[in-house]
Write a protein that holds these residues in place. Structure first.
Motif, PDB file in Angstrom:
ATOM      1  N   GLY A 249      47.702  44.269  44.574  1.00 19.57           N
ATOM      2  CA  GLY A 249      48.228  43.265  45.472  1.00 19.57           C
ATOM      3  C   GLY A 249      47.349  42.073  45.926  1.00 19.57           C
ATOM      4  O   GLY A 249      48.101  41.382  46.791  1.00 19.57           O
ATOM      5  N   HIS A 250      46.122  42.027  45.421  1.00 19.59           N
ATOM      6  CA  HIS A 250      45.342  40.758  45.606  1.00 19.59           C
ATOM      7  C   HIS A 250      44.703  39.868  44.741  1.00 19.59           C
ATOM      8  O   HIS A 250      44.853  40.640  43.509  1.00 19.59           O
ATOM      9  CB  HIS A 250      44.206  41.238  46.792  1.00 19.59           C
ATOM     10  N   PHE A 251      44.679  38.760  44.823  1.00 25.47           N
ATOM     11  CA  PHE A 251      44.321  38.036  43.648  1.00 25.47           C
ATOM     12  C   PHE A 251      42.648  37.698  43.458  1.00 25.47           C
ATOM     13  O   PHE A 251      42.183  37.512  44.426  1.00 25.47           O
ATOM     14  CB  PHE A 251      44.902  36.324  43.889  1.00 25.47           C
ATOM     15  N   ASP A 252      42.346  38.247  42.080  1.00 22.48           N
ATOM     16  CA  ASP A 252      40.836  37.950  41.644  1.00 22.48           C
ATOM     17  C   ASP A 252      40.713  36.741  41.052  1.00 22.48           C
ATOM     18  O   ASP A 252      41.717  36.037  40.774  1.00 22.48           O
ATOM     19  CB  ASP A 252      40.568  39.198  41.142  1.00 22.48           C
ATOM     20  N   LEU A 253      39.808  36.614  40.537  1.00 21.21           N
ATOM     21  CA  LEU A 253      39.299  35.523  39.769  1.00 21.21           C
ATOM     22  C   LEU A 253      38.541  35.626  38.420  1.00 21.21           C
ATOM     23  O   LEU A 253      37.837  36.640  38.270  1.00 21.21           O
ATOM     24  CB  LEU A 253      38.314  34.641  40.480  1.00 21.21           C
ATOM     25  N   PHE A 254      38.679  35.053  37.394  1.00 18.71           N
ATOM     26  CA  PHE A 254      38.230  35.032  36.220  1.00 18.71           C
ATOM     27  C   PHE A 254      37.524  33.906  36.064  1.00 18.71           C
ATOM     28  O   PHE A 254      38.111  32.657  35.698  1.00 18.71           O
ATOM     29  CB  PHE A 254      38.826  35.662  34.846  1.00 18.71           C
ATOM     30  N   ALA A 255      36.234  33.506  36.042  1.00 19.30           N
ATOM     31  CA  ALA A 255      35.336  32.253  35.808  1.00 19.30           C
ATOM     32  C   ALA A 255      34.757  32.195  34.233  1.00 19.30           C
ATOM     33  O   ALA A 255      33.923  32.932  34.202  1.00 19.30           O
ATOM     34  CB  ALA A 255      34.444  31.940  36.842  1.00 19.30           C
TER      35      ALA A 255
END
Length: 488
Positions: A249-255
């Motif tokens: 339900g929460h937004f992660d990151l791919f760098a």
């Protein structure tokens, strides 16, 4: 707080029981894409997504064909309704310019005229993000400033605030870093749209946390989002993407990081940054990121622009990752890679190479990567390497949501809106409306949810969090597109 590790499942060919098949349909559709970034959009608000690339708009006719509309003076860019009139306008960042959509001509195709803008500081831009950064109901623009390599100069990044659709004013400029990709998300769910900037030349990435009035403060270090390790201050980062990779339900990151082998050791590789959300065991870590490292994204030197989307409709966000070089150092061949998210609930994040057998094998170097369901058949298609690949694979159930703002409280594009669907197994699938991902690309503004295997005719409850914080729920059907208007 759950401790989530990474499982390194590199196998160069994921062999699934029902491997997806992507088919190049560019010629059949009448599309001849340029090499630059691609931006899916809905320029005429008809519910069929169009495509913009290198100053050319491709207008979609019910998923069966596209018509070319050239926009003189425009280059790489994205589409957003800057004047809230229900028509998508062109925001060109290379070169910089805004082209207003004046409506359809006699042939039914849109026409554009260039808006008068003030003189900006000289800059070179390779990526931009659009969103209502000061919460006034009008979409603003963040332009990433890159470099003049010959002069060893850094060009300024700029925040342009929208003057009620009549123009833009320069609210901020910063030349501390050499920006490549720009993407935005209200990652801390406080009603303000934040910005993540991927920086090159071993410079740390920037996380601009927004106070809601357009004042941006870099909190990348405090939030553990610089995307680097060891002796390096930063990586050669070209693009990043926000996505709920673990369906919590929460937004992660791919760098994504281009990474040479350096005398100090390997330069920082690409990494997944998992958000710890509002309630970790240590309250001081709320809305910070946990660096999970590669999670199965195996090393190639010249990785470039990432884009996330659930290509197999199993409810988990997958990843497509392009490359810069055909042949990198030490005569190593580099190719774009399709990664399938195989993470089991509450388990280590696991991404596996699903390229073999997908139809995306051995693509040439490209910065182009954008997901969108152009034919509305419930599977995500992909624009990359100058082609449009239709997703012909068998997959699970799906739901798509098209959001429309009122043009007053919420901009017509509803940029920054977040939509969630809770599945029976406890997973919460989250998507957001964004304009800007990777390096200069844009995924479809129509939100796509893979649902996995659910009963036919299953009714769904979707939760909408509008950019002003308003929460609404709405019933929807599986395997259908639902249109939702703010205030209705």
């Amino acid at each position: 707080m759950k401790i989530i590790a990474c499982s390194l499942l590199s196998g160069l060919a994921w062999q699934g029981a029902a491997a997806q098949t992507f088919v190049d349909r560019s010629r059949e559709l009448g599309i001849e894409l340029g090499p630059g970034p691609a931006a899916w959009c809905d320029v005429n608000a008809d519910g069929w997504i169009d495509l913009f690339c290198d100053g050319v708009l491709w207008v979609n006719h019910n998923g069966k064909s596209f018509t070319r509309v050239a926009i003189p003076g425009a280059g790489s860019g994205v589409i957003a309704d800057v004047d809230n009139d229900g028509r998508g306008d062109v925001i060109s960042f290379a070169p910089i310019g805004v082209f207003r959509n004046t409506g359809a001509a006699d042939d039914g195709l849109p026409r554009f005229e260039k808006m008068a803008l003030p003189d900006w500081p000289e800059t070179v831009c390779r990526g931009a993000a659009v969103g209502d950064f000061n919460n006034d109901g009008w979409p603003d623009i963040y332009l990433g400033g890159y470099e003049n390599w010959d002069k060893q100069a850094t060009y300024p990044s700029m925040l342009l605030l929208n003057s009620a659709g009549k123009g833009f004013s320069l609210a901020m400029q910063n030349a501390d870093h050499r920006a490549r990709g720009v993407t935005a998300c209200d990652f801390d769910e406080n009603g303000t749209l934040d910005i993540y900037v991927s920086n090159y030349r071993l410079q740390p990435n920037v996380l601009w946390v927004n106070d809601g009035k357009g004042t941006l403060i870099n909190q990348a270090t405090e939030r553990n989002a610089v995307a680097t390790t060891g002796a390096f201050g930063g990586g050669h980062s070209i693009g990043a993407c926000f996505g709920d990779f673990d369906s919590d339900g929460h937004f992660d990151l791919f760098a994504g990081n281009f990474a040479h082998v350096d005398s100090r050791g390997d330069q920082p590789k690409s990494r997944f940054l998992r958000t710890l959300g509002p309630s970790p065991a240590d309250a001081a870590k709320a809305w910070t990121f946990e660096d999970l490292h590669e999670c199965g994204v195996w090393y190639q030197e010249s990785y470039a622009s990432p884009a996330c989307g659930d290509f197999d409709n199993d409810g988990q966000l997958d990843l497509f990752f392009t490359t810069v070089y055909a042949t990198a150092s030490f005569n190593k061949k580099n190719y774009p890679v399709l990664y399938r998210n195989q993470t089991e609930q509450n388990a280590a994040w696991t991404f596996a190479d699903a390229t073999m057998g997908s139809g995306l094998e051995q693509l040439p170097p490209t910065y182009q990567a954008a997901w969108g369901d152009f034919d509305r058949n419930g599977t995500l298609d992909l624009a990359t390497a100058g082609k449009v690949f239709a997703n012909m694979g068998k997959s699970g159930a799906w739901c798509e949501a098209r959001l429309i703002g009122d043009g007053k409280n919420i901009c017509r594009d509803a940029i920054g809106a977040q939509v969630r669907i809770k599945l029976s197994d406890g997973r919460v699938i989250s998507r957001q409306i964004e304009i800007g991902t990777g390096e200069g690309n844009a995924n479809s503004p129509v939100l796509h949810f893979g649902l996995g295997e659910i009963p036919p005719g299953k009714e769904l409850t979707i939760e909408i969090r509008w950019p002003d914080g308003t929460m609404r729920t709405r019933d929807a059907q599986a395997n259908a597109l639902t249109t939702i208007e703010y205030g209705k």
